[in-house]
Design an enzyme around this catalytic site. Structure first.
Site, short mmCIF file in Angstrom:
data_model
loop_
_atom_site.label_atom_id
_atom_site.label_comp_id
_atom_site.label_asym_id
_atom_site.label_seq_id
_atom_site.Cartn_x
_atom_site.Cartn_y
_atom_site.Cartn_z
N HIS A 303 0.84 -1.19 0.00
CA HIS A 303 0.00 0.00 0.00
C HIS A 303 0.87 1.24 0.00
CE1 HIS A 303 -3.09 2.90 1.11
NE2 HIS A 303 -3.93 2.03 0.59
N ASP A 360 -7.90 -5.53 0.16
CA ASP A 360 -8.42 -6.35 -0.93
C ASP A 360 -8.08 -7.83 -0.79
OD1 ASP A 360 -9.69 -4.37 -2.44
OD2 ASP A 360 -7.77 -3.66 -3.19
N1 CMC Z 1 4.21 -7.53 -4.95
C1 CMC Z 1 5.55 -7.49 -5.15
N2 CMC Z 1 6.29 -6.37 -5.03
C2 CMC Z 1 5.65 -5.24 -4.70
C3 CMC Z 1 4.26 -5.19 -4.46
C4 CMC Z 1 3.55 -6.40 -4.59
N3 CMC Z 1 2.23 -6.42 -4.38
N4 CMC Z 1 3.91 -3.94 -4.14
C5 CMC Z 1 5.02 -3.20 -4.18
N5 CMC Z 1 6.08 -3.99 -4.51
C6 CMC Z 1 7.49 -3.58 -4.60
C7 CMC Z 1 7.78 -2.89 -5.91
O1 CMC Z 1 8.18 -3.80 -6.90
C8 CMC Z 1 8.89 -1.96 -5.49
O2 CMC Z 1 10.09 -2.70 -5.38
P1 CMC Z 1 11.54 -2.02 -5.61
O3 CMC Z 1 11.59 -0.84 -4.70
O4 CMC Z 1 12.51 -3.10 -5.24
O5 CMC Z 1 11.59 -1.62 -7.05
C9 CMC Z 1 8.48 -1.53 -4.09
O6 CMC Z 1 7.70 -2.60 -3.59
C10 CMC Z 1 7.66 -0.26 -4.06
O7 CMC Z 1 6.65 -0.38 -5.02
P2 CMC Z 1 5.83 0.87 -5.57
O8 CMC Z 1 4.95 0.41 -6.69
O9 CMC Z 1 6.75 2.01 -5.83
O10 CMC Z 1 5.01 1.24 -4.27
P3 CMC Z 1 3.68 1.99 -4.19
O11 CMC Z 1 3.61 2.60 -2.88
O12 CMC Z 1 3.50 2.89 -5.38
O13 CMC Z 1 2.67 0.75 -4.39
C11 CMC Z 1 0.69 -0.40 -4.68
C12 CMC Z 1 1.43 0.65 -3.87
C13 CMC Z 1 -0.61 -0.67 -4.00
C14 CMC Z 1 0.43 0.18 -6.11
C15 CMC Z 1 1.55 -1.69 -4.79
O14 CMC Z 1 1.89 -2.17 -3.51
C16 CMC Z 1 0.86 -2.78 -5.61
O15 CMC Z 1 0.95 -2.75 -6.85
N6 CMC Z 1 0.12 -3.74 -4.96
C17 CMC Z 1 -0.64 -4.74 -5.65
C18 CMC Z 1 -1.98 -4.17 -6.09
C19 CMC Z 1 -2.93 -3.98 -4.91
O16 CMC Z 1 -3.10 -4.85 -4.07
N7 CMC Z 1 -3.60 -2.81 -4.91
C20 CMC Z 1 -4.61 -2.51 -3.88
C21 CMC Z 1 -4.20 -1.39 -2.97
S1 CMC Z 1 -5.28 -1.25 -1.54
C22 CMC Z 1 -6.83 -0.82 -2.19
C23 CMC Z 1 -6.87 0.59 -2.62
O17 CMC Z 1 -6.86 1.47 -1.73
O18 CMC Z 1 -6.98 0.83 -3.83
#
Ligand code: CMC
Length: 425
Positions: A303, A360
């Protein structure tokens, strides 16, 4: 006393005021930065940018706190209903009994949708995703119910129409996708029960309304009701800032929510768990999620704000266990989810990246138990998030300094280049 941050750039020093929120969180006010220094800030993905001040929702990602209008979400999930929580978010306070009754009457009075809107549904390809349909149907509402936005009373009417009709539209889309006649809303049923009845009642199999299921749905919606400046809410505020209709702003929010990194994750989690269950490849899924060259992510994990745990997930997981037990359902995906959670939480990659299950992760299993089909999961999220979108839109509308949202950029493309006529290229 106002604190300041000093910015030294070139020969000059600038004083930037620091503003502080109720809970002690601080921000540098850069609203005059460009005018004074010629600089803008660059923050791709807005991870360090506050787009507004707001009195609606507080969340603390480190401590795992979520409160609507100051009230912890845990208390609302236990003691409130979705309808009451919607009132709280939109009107800023818990309703009195009379206010809640008046709100219920208004919701009931506005629960029908114009019969002509059925024609839209009937002409969508059967394979259309319900989120795409919902987004365009909400936009279409304006043609049938012109927006009334002058007096407080008129705004309340538009808001109530939306709250009530979106629920009917969602149930209608499900019925029509199955080739069944729609079920009309009933005046004797409360918000969540009415939705369930419109979804599942049928002339050949009357729907038996189970208070356990009604409560679960109400809690599901309460947990999704607002989440401050997330992607879809920011879309509502940004699109709304161009002074489009409330319907158009909400329609934009629904489109944003559809994405798999946002609300679409609840459907993506079930797809992922099903794939793991069918192929017995949990280890491979974990390895793929950790592989930087592979775009696969563990859905329902991570998140942007919560970095220790998602408080909504805790409630959802507990509810998932008790709902399945009360309904005597054994869902194999629940075992897969629990195993996956356990393995991931012990894995150095997930620990180092602060990745925990989010709301989720167990939401889809709750929805399956209620009987909601997978392609309607994100629609369920949208109905839940509606009061938050409306409250946030209202807050920006009530702001006397409501500005058009228009970020800047740093251009990194080619310098000025002469046009080359087509024959000379
Ligand atoms: N699985 C594997 N690696 C992950 C994941 C994941 N679910 N989420 C983040 N990472 C890694 C990503 O690869 C990155 O790694 P590195 O720094 O080594 O390159 C690091 O963690 C940071 O990722 P980011 O995308 O920059 O982080 P963020 O804060 O933008 O991501 C997120 C938030 C929700 C988009 C992401 O965690 C994700 O894609 N999760 C899966 C989709 C999901 O479950 N979304 C629902 C969110 S909760 C409901 C809502 O409020 O919408």
């Amino acid at each position: 006393m106002t604190e300041f941050v000093k910015l030294i750039y070139g020969e000059k020093e600038y004083q930037l005021p620091v503003i502080e929120g109720t809970e002690g969180e601080k921000a540098i006010d850069i609203s005059k930065l460009r005018a004074q220094s010629g600089l803008i800030t660059l923050d791709t993905g807005y991870g360090n940018t506050g787009s507004c001040t707001s009195v609606i929702t507080f969340m603390d990602g480190e401590k795992g706190i979520l409160r609507y209008r100051g009230i912890p979400v845990e208390q609302l999930a236990e003691q409130s209903t979705f309808k009451e929580t919607a009132y709280l978010l939109i009107h800023g306070k818990l309703p009195t009994q009379k206010e809640l009754t008046d709100f219920s009457v208004l919701l009931n009075d506005n629960s029908l949708v114009h019969e002509d809107m059925r024609a839209f549904y009937e002409n969508y390809p059967r394979s259309s995703h319900p989120m795409g349909i919902l987004s365009s149907m909400v936009n279409a509402l304006r043609s049938f119910y012109p927006e009334l936005l002058n007096l407080e009373e008129e705004i309340n009417m538009t808001v109530t129409r939306l709250l009530s009709k979106v629920r009917t539209l969602a149930a209608m889309s499900y019925k029509i996708s199955r080739g069944h006649k729609m079920v009309y809303p009933r005046p004797d049923l409360a918000y969540s029960a009415n939705f369930l009845n419109m979804m599942f009642d049928s002339p050949v199999r009357p729907y038996d309304i189970d208070p356990v299921v009604v409560k679960a749905l109400s809690v599901f919606w309460i947990l999704h009701a607002d989440h401050e400046q997330n992607c879809s809410t920011s879309a509502v505020r940004m699109v709304g800032s161009a002074r489009v209709t409330l319907y158009a702003a909400i329609s934009a929010g629904i489109a944003a929510l559809w994405g798999p990194l946002h609300g679409g994750a609840n459907q993506a989690v079930i797809d992922m768990l099903t794939h793991i269950a069918e192929n017995k490849n949990m280890k491979q899924a974990i390895e793929r999620a950790k592989d930087k060259k592979d775009p696969f992510r563990l859905m329902g994990f991570g998140h942007r704000v919560y970095k220790t745990f998602d408080p909504r997930m805790k409630i959802m997981k507990k509810m998932c266990d008790s709902l399945l037990e009360k309904l005597n359902i054994s869902d194999p995906l629940l075992d897969v989810a629990k195993d996956l959670e356990e393995i991931a939480l012990k894995d150095a990659y997930f620990i180092d990246h602060n990745l925990y299950p989010n709301v989720d992760f167990y939401a889809g299993i709750v929805l399956r138990a209620i009987g909601i089909p997978t392609n309607m999961f994100t629609v369920m999220f949208a109905i839940g998030r509606l009061p938050g979108w409306i409250a946030q839109w209202k807050e920006s509308q009530d702001d006397p300094n409501w500005k058009l949202c228009r970020p800047r950029q740093i251009y990194t493309g080619p310098p000025e280049t002469d046009y080359v006529p087509i024959g000379e290229r």
